[in-house]
Design an enzyme around this catalytic site. Structure first.
Site, short mmCIF file in Angstrom:
data_model
loop_
_atom_site.label_atom_id
_atom_site.label_comp_id
_atom_site.label_asym_id
_atom_site.label_seq_id
_atom_site.Cartn_x
_atom_site.Cartn_y
_atom_site.Cartn_z
N HIS A 1 15.29 -18.51 4.16
CA HIS A 1 16.23 -17.40 4.27
C HIS A 1 16.29 -16.82 5.67
CE1 HIS A 1 16.76 -17.57 -0.05
NE2 HIS A 1 15.45 -17.72 -0.13
N ARG B 1 -13.26 2.46 20.40
CA ARG B 1 -12.36 3.55 20.03
C ARG B 1 -11.26 3.78 21.07
NH1 ARG B 1 -14.33 6.62 16.07
NH2 ARG B 1 -12.96 8.31 16.69
N LYS C 1 -3.82 -11.41 13.34
CA LYS C 1 -5.01 -11.73 14.14
C LYS C 1 -4.59 -12.40 15.45
CE LYS C 1 -7.38 -9.78 12.79
NZ LYS C 1 -7.50 -8.91 11.70
N TRP D 1 -8.38 6.62 24.86
CA TRP D 1 -7.19 5.89 24.42
C TRP D 1 -6.06 6.90 24.59
CZ3 TRP D 1 -3.29 6.21 20.74
CH2 TRP D 1 -2.60 5.02 20.47
N ASN E 1 -11.31 14.28 21.53
CA ASN E 1 -10.69 13.16 20.84
C ASN E 1 -9.68 13.75 19.87
OD1 ASN E 1 -10.12 10.93 19.21
ND2 ASN E 1 -12.03 11.10 18.06
N GLY E 2 -8.39 13.43 20.06
CA GLY E 2 -7.38 13.98 19.15
C GLY E 2 -6.13 14.39 19.93
N GLU F 1 -2.64 -9.87 17.87
CA GLU F 1 -3.35 -8.72 18.45
C GLU F 1 -4.37 -9.11 19.51
OE1 GLU F 1 -5.54 -6.28 15.67
OE2 GLU F 1 -6.17 -8.02 14.54
N GLU G 1 -1.99 -11.77 7.57
CA GLU G 1 -3.22 -11.42 8.30
C GLU G 1 -3.49 -12.44 9.42
OE1 GLU G 1 -5.05 -8.98 8.62
OE2 GLU G 1 -6.99 -9.71 9.30
N CYS H 1 -10.44 7.48 21.05
CA CYS H 1 -11.28 8.07 22.09
C CYS H 1 -12.69 8.20 21.55
CB CYS H 1 -10.83 9.45 22.54
SG CYS H 1 -9.20 9.48 23.28
N LYS I 1 -9.98 0.71 17.70
CA LYS I 1 -10.53 0.34 16.40
C LYS I 1 -10.20 1.38 15.34
CE LYS I 1 -13.19 -2.27 13.86
NZ LYS I 1 -12.50 -3.50 13.44
C1 F6R Z 1 -6.34 -5.31 12.76
C2 F6R Z 1 -6.93 -4.00 12.55
C3 F6R Z 1 -6.04 -2.87 12.20
C4 F6R Z 1 -6.70 -2.00 11.14
C5 F6R Z 1 -5.86 -0.73 10.89
C6 F6R Z 1 -6.45 0.11 9.78
O1 F6R Z 1 -7.30 -6.27 13.05
O2 F6R Z 1 -8.11 -3.84 12.66
O3 F6R Z 1 -4.79 -3.30 11.79
O4 F6R Z 1 -6.85 -2.74 9.98
O5 F6R Z 1 -5.79 0.02 12.06
O6 F6R Z 1 -7.73 0.52 10.09
P1 F6R Z 1 -8.73 1.02 8.98
O7 F6R Z 1 -9.03 -0.12 8.10
O8 F6R Z 1 -9.93 1.49 9.75
O9 F6R Z 1 -8.05 2.14 8.26
#
Ligand code: F6R
Length: 618
Positions: free
Chosen positions: A514, A27, A495, A76, A102-103, A498, A491, A2, A613
């Site tokens: 396996h 956010r 990517k 969010w 926010n929370g 998501e 990774e 949020c 994010k």
């Molecule tokens: C994926 C992504 C998330 C963050 C995760 C941790 O692209 O961005 O998986 O890596 O939420 O976030 P941070 O690094 O901010 O602790």
């Protein structure tokens, strides 16, 4: 999650708050709302959807935009589905008080029941409406001012919050408070105006002076007065530190790119350079990192290093495990912060915990740090956001100088985290003589070339676009890698899933036999990292196994490769470097591939569904 954006001062609040919300949409973006106070009434507009949907509503009635006090929110959802009613801001029962939050208020249900008994009614399903009514009830019962009522109410809630509260009867002040969720206050010239936001991006063009509230602090912001900060659980005053913002406007804008993600992918050569600049002195063959130098004995005598992180940062942690064990011969464990914090881990004051986080606000990582500290471990942070909660909570640490990362899918944060972690591994390896001077120097020289190599690699964009068009309609994909590149496979899969919502899994190449091999048929694209030094022959055998089951191979190989080229359906070449440094290169085509597939599928690249994010809830 949020985003909060608020303004109090002499300018029209609407454009400031709305633009602020747009910058904070990373956010959360399932609903948005704004309250503008015009001197008489609080005008509320809110809706399910994005800030642009909110603008459609406010554009219908210009009157709603007039006023010099405003508070907005981009959500969010945690409590209550995303809909118009659950969107913030929320009014109190009397309509006199308004809040954005926010929370999560964990004990909201008990408080709500008590308030209902006292005659309160609730329009939404949110914990936030409970909090604003609690503040109103306390204010009424205690006969106190808003600030005191907020303080008393917060002392009886359990949970996490960043809040901004406004009282119509006191139109020259805003109260803000924080526990577990970030809040920044921008101070205008001569305190004639103030900005409140979840991070400083909404007010960067208005002021460079900011206060970041610490946990359990609240601030009374009054026009024309110095910001008064005190503790929430007692009345002790705190002298706030006014920080000078270094962030600039162009850093948080798209700069001609269609999306933040592609802009951030292209920023990597600079971001990596910024991250090692001043630290890696190739001519002198040294790495200067005071945070490591000051604690070198702790690192070298540590029983083990435990890395805690989530998501992409956890993948960077896995790369670091390979790097530190290989270069410095110190045992490393990598843990999901969310598991670590709840599993009673064995950890002592002889251990070092490295917490990795782009945002520096991830709730699980923060909780893991607190647990590690309580067991006496030394905690070192690798964060991108300066002054973030994790940066402050750790004993020491190093910033990744990636600049603001706004696309929800992490790209430059990942490569800059690997850059910092590589420097740490090299520095430790040199200090305990696991690396010879020759090896150390060679790594520095190769590392110095990486930004230019990434730049060159970004030229594969058209080729990757073509590959994306072939595989964009796939339902499932596999990503395989070994050694340093196993985390890159994870990774790459993350990517893709998501932002394009295609199911993808990453595996160590040899594990394929396996289980996952059963999935392979002519419809399954398999992205394989086959760099020339990393168990090359073994990976070639894995590729053969896939081929004989009709799987489609897209391989990332080292320039000049001939063997894989003969078998694979597509190859993407990366420049030659040391195997330990290849993750900084192999990850780039995967980022581009996910980006192009998502664009071709017309997905919201920068704000994928259900994600945010900064994950400030557990
Ligand atoms: C994926 C992504 C998330 C963050 C995760 C941790 O692209 O961005 O998986 O890596 O939420 O976030 P941070 O690094 O901010 O602790």
């Amino acid at each position: 999650m949020c985003g909060i954006s608020a303004y109090i001062g002499f300018r029209e609040a609407y454009p400031i708050v709305i633009n602020g919300l747009k910058r904070l949409e990373y956010r959360g973006y399932d609903s948005a709302g704004i309250m503008i106070y015009d001197g008489k009434k609080m005008q509320l507009s809110k809706t399910k959807g994005k800030v642009s949907d909110l603008e459609l509503i406010t554009d219908e009635d210009e009157q709603r935009k007039i006023g010099t006090i405003g508070m907005g929110h981009t959500r969010w959802a945690t409590h209550g589905v995303p809909n118009d009613v659950n969107s913030h801001p929320h009014f109190s029962e009397s309509g006199e008080l308004v809040i954005v939050h926010n929370g999560i208020i964990e004990n909201y249900d008990t408080i709500k029941k008590e308030l209902i008994k006292r005659g309160y009614t609730f329009k939404s399903d949110t914990d936030t409406e409970v909090l604003i009514n609690l503040i109103e009830e306390v204010k009424k019962v205690e006969g106190c001012k808003l600030g005191k009522a907020v303080q008393l109410a917060l002392n009886s809630v359990v949970g996490a919050y960043a809040i901004s509260v406004f009282d119509k009867s006191k139109p020259n002040e805003i109260i803000v408070a924080r526990l577990g969720s970030p809040i920044a206050i921008g101070i205008g010239k001569d305190s004639k105006e103030f900005f409140v936001a979840s991070d400083a991006s909404p007010f960067v063009e208005y002021t460079k002076d900011a206060i970041y509230l610490e946990d359990e602090e609240m601030a009374i912001i009054k026009i024309g007065k110095k910001v008064k900060v005190h503790k929430i659980n007692d009345d002790s005053l705190v002298e706030p530190t006014v920080q000078k913002l270094k962030m600039s406007l162009d850093q948080i804008e798209k700069g001609g790119y269609d999306h933040f993600m592609i802009k951030e992918i292209h920023e990597q050569p600079k971001a990596i350079t910024d991250t090692f600049r001043g630290r890696m002195l190739v001519d002198q063959s040294i790495i200067k990192m005071s945070s490591i130098e000051e604690n070198i004995e702790k690192f070298l005598s540590a029983d083990k290093i435990i890395i805690v992180a989530c998501g992409t940062s956890w993948h960077a942690g896995l790369v670091a495990e390979y790097l530190i064990e290989d270069m410095a011969r110190i045992p490393v464990e990598v843990e999901y912060a969310s598991e670590f914090r709840y599993r009673n881990p064995i950890i002592t004051n002889k251990d070092i915990v490295i917490a990795i986080s782009q945002s520096g606000e991830t709730a699980d990582t923060l909780a893991a740090i607190k647990l590690a500290k309580s067991k006496g471990a030394f905690v070192y942070g690798v964060c991108n956001v300066v002054g973030s909660s994790i940066a402050r909570e750790t004993h020491s640490g190093a910033y990744t100088h990636a600049g603001p990362e706004i696309g929800v899918a992490s790209t430059k944060a990942f490569t800059t985290q690997i850059t910092v972690l590589t420097l740490i591994a090299l520095k430790l390896g040199k200090a305990n003589k696991s690396l010879s001077s020759h090896e150390f120097k060679n790594y520095l020289q190769k590392m110095q070339k990486i930004p230019r190599q990434v730049e060159k690699l970004l030229e594969v964009d058209d080729q990757v676009k073509e590959i994306a068009s072939v595989y964009k309609d796939s339902k499932n994909c596999l990503y395989l890698g070994r050694g340093f590149n196993f985390p890159v496979a994870l990774e790459g899969a993350l990517k893709l899933k998501e932002i394009s919502y295609i199911h993808a899994e990453g595996y160590p190449a040899a594990e394929m036999k396996h289980g996952p091999i059963a999935l392979i048929d002519e419809n399954m694209p398999i992205f394989v990292i086959a760099t020339n030094k990393g168990h090359y022959e073994k990976v070639v055998s894995n590729i053969q196994e896939i081929k004989s089951r009709s799987g489609k191979i897209i391989a990332i190989v080292t320039e000049g490769d001939t063997q894989v080229k003969e078998i694979a359906d597509h190859v993407i070449e990366i420049p030659e470097t040391e195997e330990a440094l290849t993750p900084l290169l192999t990850t780039i085509p995967f980022q581009l591939l996910s980006y192009h597939i998502a664009v071709m599928l017309e997905k919201n690249v920068d704000q994928p569904r259900n994600l945010a994010k900064s994950v400030t809830v557990e």
